[in-house]
Scaffold this active site. Structure first.
Site, PDB file in Angstrom:
ATOM      1  N   ALA A 263     -10.510  53.391  36.869  1.00  0.00           N
ATOM      2  CA  ALA A 263     -10.615  54.137  38.129  1.00  0.00           C
ATOM      3  C   ALA A 263      -9.502  53.694  39.076  1.00  0.00           C
ATOM      4  O   ALA A 263      -9.020  52.578  38.997  1.00  0.00           O
ATOM      5  CB  ALA A 263     -11.981  53.889  38.760  1.00  0.00           C
TER       6      ALA A 263
ATOM      7  N   GLU B  38     -13.339  51.991  28.910  1.00  0.00           N
ATOM      8  CA  GLU B  38     -14.393  53.020  28.840  1.00  0.00           C
ATOM      9  C   GLU B  38     -13.805  54.366  28.399  1.00  0.00           C
ATOM     10  O   GLU B  38     -14.435  55.115  27.660  1.00  0.00           O
ATOM     11  CB  GLU B  38     -15.099  53.156  30.198  1.00  0.00           C
ATOM     12  CG  GLU B  38     -15.960  51.931  30.502  1.00  0.00           C
ATOM     13  CD  GLU B  38     -16.625  52.014  31.860  1.00  0.00           C
ATOM     14  OE1 GLU B  38     -15.884  52.040  32.860  1.00  0.00           O
ATOM     15  OE2 GLU B  38     -17.864  52.063  31.925  1.00  0.00           O
TER      16      GLU B  38
ATOM     17  N   GLY C 235     -12.536  50.600  33.321  1.00  0.00           N
ATOM     18  CA  GLY C 235     -12.493  52.037  33.074  1.00  0.00           C
ATOM     19  C   GLY C 235     -11.491  52.427  32.000  1.00  0.00           C
ATOM     20  O   GLY C 235     -11.670  53.446  31.334  1.00  0.00           O
TER      21      GLY C 235
ATOM     22  N   GLU D  56     -16.010  44.169  34.810  1.00  0.00           N
ATOM     23  CA  GLU D  56     -16.540  44.619  36.107  1.00  0.00           C
ATOM     24  C   GLU D  56     -17.426  43.574  36.780  1.00  0.00           C
ATOM     25  O   GLU D  56     -17.444  43.444  37.998  1.00  0.00           O
ATOM     26  CB  GLU D  56     -17.337  45.919  35.927  1.00  0.00           C
ATOM     27  CG  GLU D  56     -16.485  47.166  35.768  1.00  0.00           C
ATOM     28  CD  GLU D  56     -15.982  47.407  34.357  1.00  0.00           C
ATOM     29  OE1 GLU D  56     -16.088  46.502  33.499  1.00  0.00           O
ATOM     30  OE2 GLU D  56     -15.474  48.524  34.112  1.00  0.00           O
TER      31      GLU D  56
END
Ligand code: NAI
Length: 706
Positions: free
Chosen positions: A68, A112, A109, A132
């Site tokens: 992100a 991910e 991310g 995270e």
């Protein structure tokens, strides 16, 4: 190979039957709005294009994808669909096989996104992980749902709750990637891999459709085990438990339900004080090397050779820090015997690490080879930086610096590791005070990451910039501080320890104070810290200072009474506690001493709550920190936080003492200090800056940004 679509941030080309989507959003290929939109468009386009049989998703530049985009946080762009967490599902739902071409740091991310793909091939240089938790949040874009389905429940739960990353080889071993490519271009390797998959007739392979490897009962046992470990290692924190809960949902929920649950938990985590504190700590560490009156591009001095005076506790540890970074360092002592003793201690230290399997024979030899020795002070002549770590006496230090002035080459940086003496006075012993500064390392110097860089009155700007760079090179976090008794860290420590003493005289026992402070999140309470550091050392310093310190700033005589019994702390097996191995056991003899002390002072002992213990110890830190800021001895409140995070085991997830004060609310802190002031007198008077900020409804954070 035609560019069919996309925008500047994402480029598309086709290579044979393989469509290649390249994320091109420097510096880290974050998933900004325009990246997400373009990927979504390109997937739709490729889905319809019958000439495309498979897709490759890769990143240009340094890495695959950085996750992100932090620049979008708190902006409406973040909400634009597909949001990051939807994008992974969109990739996964593609009807043609999608291969992730991973290289560089592929964390959070970024990983991910790779988990949303059907196949993963990695460059050997990649690091993969979902860290995270280290920012107080959870992987919120399907990571807690996909990773356990792919690599197994236990492995995923451990990786996610601890935030550990793996290299390419480990990733292959645990099944996180399907192959490791050669050293060449990862995108090309992925295109060949995709072509081969097409040839083999391999279809899509969606992780969301995979079965978890444990049934709910077996899974619950693993969850309980991991939870028990976290209760020890992550005491007081929430994020690791939130991660565990989200991963555990895969045991009982469908992918869709688990994915929805992950979003809820993620939202809670993002809004938590813990996550704000960890993010603050992260930025505080980046801010610390920016010095307002020193231009970022000021010319640095070259530091190729270092000399250290004194091979004692500190000199040895400091030498190791340089040798660990491959910098040649010469240790100088006043006798062969002292030198040999110091060198033997360094060798034993490395050897212990080697025996624990954390240092190879070759690395140990390489580090020892960086360390030269001499009993001749003339050996400083070649050094670009000299660090003095001799006895803590002004006369001794000044005579050493007079010698240095005579022997060191022009332009050499002359540093003292003094912990209590006036650096200006030491500098005045030379004819070049502009080249002198303090480098206050913490013990054990080869382990502790804090380095207080003491800027004296005449210290030149370029040497501050030089040692800030150097501190990073040797794995330290340098914080620039001014000259005062104890600098920043130890000056704040004094009132903190004084409160611990008072609490014991008023009714608490050492173990009560330690328990409350450890429950707050400190790694060790004040009495365990004292035992570890050695009570004889504190007592010697205290005796020396007693002449100059006002009576109400002196330590309790209990310290001396304990030392008189030969209890010097952990090293003698007894101090404030007795020691069974490393574990501290409360001791009736200490309790008797403590009670006798209260009686002698005419104090009727009372029950003291954990809340009061924490407030008195931690608020005394905050108040002293505010005075330090007021006096201009630290640049930012966040610098004070960095000192406490790196040098004193302050819980990172509380951000540091000054940030913690912000989270409590400065008005509330001042109200409590006022109450303490009324009860116990002037030492508790709130610092002017603290009251000013509280009255204005402001915070240290705002003060830093002024
Ligand atoms: P130490 O007593 O272990 O070592 C001092 C060494 O300096 C001895 O080996 C001594 O032989 C040598 N020495 C004395 N005069 C010398 C000279 N003229 N030339 C060369 N070597 C000489 O002391 P320690 O604990 O290493 O402390 C050194 C300095 O570091 C002190 O200024 C101390 O305040 C400071 N410091 C100590 C910390 C600690 O936790 N021990 C923490 C931070 C700073």
């Amino acid at each position: 190979m035609a560019v069919t679509n996309g925008n500047a941030a994402v480029v598309y080309r086709q290579s044979g039957g393989v469509g290649v989507i390249v994320i091109n959003n420097p510096p880290v290929n974050a998933l900004a709005k325009q990246v997400r939109l373009a990927i979504a468009d390109l997937l739709a386009h490729a889905g319809k294009d019958s000439t495309v049989r498979a897709l490759v998703l890769c990143g240009s530049g340094r890495n695959f994808c950085g996750g992100a985009d932090i620049r979008e946080f708190n902006t409406p762009d973040r909400q634009v669909r597909p949001m990051t967490r939807h994008l992974m599902n969109l990739v996964e739902s593609c009807s043609k096989p999608v291969v992730a071409a991973i290289h560089g740091p592929t964390l959070g991310g970024g990983l991910e996104l790779a988990l949303g793909c059907h196949y993963r091939i990695t460059h050997p240089d990649a690091t993969l992980g979902l860290p995270e938790v280290l920012r107080g949040v959870i992987p919120g874009a399907g990571g807690t749902q996909r990773l356990p389905r792919l690599v197994g429940f236990r492995t995923a739960a451990e990786m996610i709750t601890l935030g550990t990353s793996v290299d390419a080889a480990t990733a292959l071993e645990i099944g996180l990637v399907d192959r490791i490519a050669g050293e060449g271009d990862i995108c090309e390797a992925a295109v060949s891999y995709a072509a081969k998959l097409v040839e083999q007739g391999a279809g899509v392979r969606r992780i969301s459709e995979m079965e978890i490897d444990l049934d709910p009962v077996a899974g619950e046992t693993v969850v309980a085990e991991i939870r028990a470990g976290l209760e020890k290692s992550a005491r007081g924190m929430q994020a690791p438990f939130r991660c565990l809960e989200s991963v555990a949902s895969t045991l009982t929920m469908s992918f869709e339900d688990g994915w929805a649950r992950e979003a809820e938990i993620s939202e809670e985590a993002v809004a938590s004080i813990e996550s704000r504190s960890l993010v603050h700590a992260f930025f505080a560490e980046r801010q610390v090397s920016k010095i307002p009156d020193i231009p970022a591009d000021i010319a640095r001095r070259n530091i190729d050779k270092v000399a250290i005076l004194g091979a004692g506790t500190m000199g040895g540890g400091i030498a190791m820090s340089f040798a660990n970074a491959g910098l040649p360092v010469t240790i100088i002592e006043n006798s062969r015997e002292n030198l040999d003793r110091g060198l033997a201690r360094i060798e034993a230290n490395y050897d212990a690490t080697r025996k624990r399997g954390r240092l190879s024979d070759d690395d140990m030899a390489a580090r020892m080879a960086c360390i030269y020795d001499s009993t001749d002070m003339d050996a400083v002549a070649e050094a670009d930086l000299v660090i003095e770590a001799v006895f803590e006496e002004m006369d001794v230090k000044q005579s050493v610096f007079r010698e240095l002035d005579r022997l060191a080459k022009p332009g050499a940086i002359l540093a003292t590791n003094t912990s209590t003496l006036d650096v200006d006075e030491i500098a005045a012993a030379t004819g070049r005070p502009e080249d002198v500064l303090g480098l206050h390392f913490f013990s054990p110097a080869n382990v502790m990451t804090l380095l207080e860089i003491v800027r004296a009155e005449k210290t030149s700007k370029d040497i501050i910039a030089t040692v800030l760079d150097l501190s990073r090179k040797i794995g330290k976090t340098g914080v620039v501080v001014g000259v005062c008794d104890g600098f920043v860290g130890n000056r704040m420590l004094a009132p903190y320890f004084r409160q611990a003493d008072f609490l014991v005289e008023e009714g608490a026992l050492p173990q009560d104070v330690d328990r409350a402070i450890e429950a707050f999140g400190f790694r060790m309470g004040p009495f365990r810290v004292s035992d570890l550091a050695g009570l004889d050392i504190s007592w010697a310093i205290e005796q020396r200072r007693a002449e100059t310190r006002p009576a109400d700033e002196r330590f309790s005589p209990l310290l001396g009474r304990i030392c008189e019994r030969g209890r010097y702390g952990q090293k003698t097996g007894a101090g404030w506690y007795t020691y069974e191995g490393r574990s501290a056991v409360p001791d009736p003899e200490i309790e008797a001493l403590v009670r006798a002390r209260s009686e002698e002072m005419g104090i009727e002992r009372r029950d003291i709550t954990d809340e009061e213990i924490v407030q008195r110890c931690v608020y005394s830190l905050i108040n002293e920190g505010a005075k330090i800021l007021e006096e201009g001895l630290a640049i930012r409140a966040s610098d004070v936080d960095v000192v406490w995070l790196h040098g004193y085991g302050f819980p990172r997830w509380r951000g540091g003492p000054m940030f913690y004060a912000d989270t409590v609310g400065l008005e509330e802190v001042v109200a409590t200090l006022d109450r303490f002031h009324a009860d116990w007198g002037d030492k508790w008077e709130p610092a002017g800056l603290l009251r000013e900020l509280a009255d204005a409804g402001s915070s240290f954070k705002e003060w830093d940004a002024r």
